[in-house]
Design a protein around this motif. Structure first.
Motif, PDB file in Angstrom:
ATOM      1  N   ASP A   1       0.846  -1.183   0.000  1.00  0.00           N
ATOM      2  CA  ASP A   1       0.000   0.000   0.000  1.00  0.00           C
ATOM      3  C   ASP A   1       0.892   1.247   0.000  1.00  0.00           C
ATOM      4  N   ARG A   2       0.271   2.404  -0.049  1.00  0.00           N
ATOM      5  CA  ARG A   2       1.022   3.655  -0.193  1.00  0.00           C
ATOM      6  C   ARG A   2       2.046   3.858   0.921  1.00  0.00           C
TER       7      ARG A   2
ATOM      8  N   GLU B   1       3.344   1.611   2.901  1.00  0.00           N
ATOM      9  CA  GLU B   1       4.372   0.566   2.864  1.00  0.00           C
ATOM     10  C   GLU B   1       5.423   0.865   1.802  1.00  0.00           C
ATOM     11  N   LYS B   2       4.982   1.405   0.677  1.00  0.00           N
ATOM     12  CA  LYS B   2       5.940   1.761  -0.374  1.00  0.00           C
ATOM     13  C   LYS B   2       6.873   2.876   0.089  1.00  0.00           C
TER      14      LYS B   2
ATOM     15  N   ASP C   1       5.585  -0.347  -6.732  1.00  0.00           N
ATOM     16  CA  ASP C   1       6.089  -1.556  -6.083  1.00  0.00           C
ATOM     17  C   ASP C   1       7.410  -2.009  -6.689  1.00  0.00           C
TER      18      ASP C   1
END
Length: 225
Positions: free
Chosen positions: A40-41, A43-44, A174
């Motif tokens: 997700d945003r 996490e990136k 990703d």
């Protein structure tokens, strides 16, 4: 009558042997593509920051509208004297509107508007830092992607001792494949695409790591969330 034997050229002899050996092809089975991460945003952002920080990149996460203020703060903290930027780049207008050209305590703004042949002395001797936009970021390898243009040429991220790259959080993908697919790179590649993960570094035969030999000694990434 003596006759001299004809010596067959080495190249021809090699090819003759290759052709005589046959052209049997070895079948290579199809292998499935490795599974790419799906993040997700947040996490990136977290993964890219962790990987880039691990190779001595300085990363700052700020609100989108506040990034020029953070750049100003960094300039004052680090004592930069002259800052190179592209006035017609995606971030050029924001830099120019964020502070006056003669702002006290902030480095002098140096617009990249000249031909490199007339700009060499400033570029190689007097500019402390260059700030550029980015095409995006790659989370699984921890890198920012640049597509140099006439408004922001490759020299801006290569020559000055410090390179500041401005990255939009929503442009972090990703993987490289995800980025190329989403942006349809196949429809038009640049002549020079750059993946940058940290400051310039090299190692000698004794594995002594040295930074800043062939490029910037310092890389700073400002992520606009």
């Amino acid at each position: 009558m003596n006759s001299t034997p004809v010596v067959q050229p080495v190249r021809e002899r090699i090819f003759k042997r290759l052709y005589a050996s046959g052209t049997e092809q070895t079948e290579v089975p199809d292998a499935p593509l490795p599974q790419e991460p799906v993040l997700d945003r947040d996490e990136k952002i977290e993964r890219l920051t962790a990987l880039m920080t691990a190779v001595r990149t300085e990363v700052h996460l700020v609100e989108a509208a506040a990034w020029p203020k953070r750049l100003e703060e960094l300039g004052r903290e680090k004592g930069w004297k002259r800052l190179l930027y592209g006035p017609k780049s995606p971030i050029g207008p924001e830099i120019e509107s964020a502070w006056p050209a003669d702002a006290k305590g902030f480095p002098e703004r140096v617009p990249y508007i000249q031909e490199v042949e007339t700009f060499k002395k400033d570029l190689f001797e007097t500019v402390d830092v260059a700030v550029t936009s980015t095409r995006g970021g790659v989370a699984d390898t921890g890198a920012v992607v640049l597509w140099p243009t006439p408004e922001e040429p490759r020299l801006m991220s290569l020559v000055p001792p410090v390179h500041v790259a401005v990255l939009d959080a929503d442009a972090i993908y990703d993987s490289m494949n995800a980025m190329m697919t989403a942006e349809n790179w196949a429809a038009g590649m640049p002549t020079n695409a750059l993946l940058i993960s940290g400051p310039s570094k090299t190692a000698d035969i004794e594995f002594t790591l040295v930074f800043g030999v062939h490029g910037p000694k310092e890389l700073i990434v400002i992520i606009r969330k």
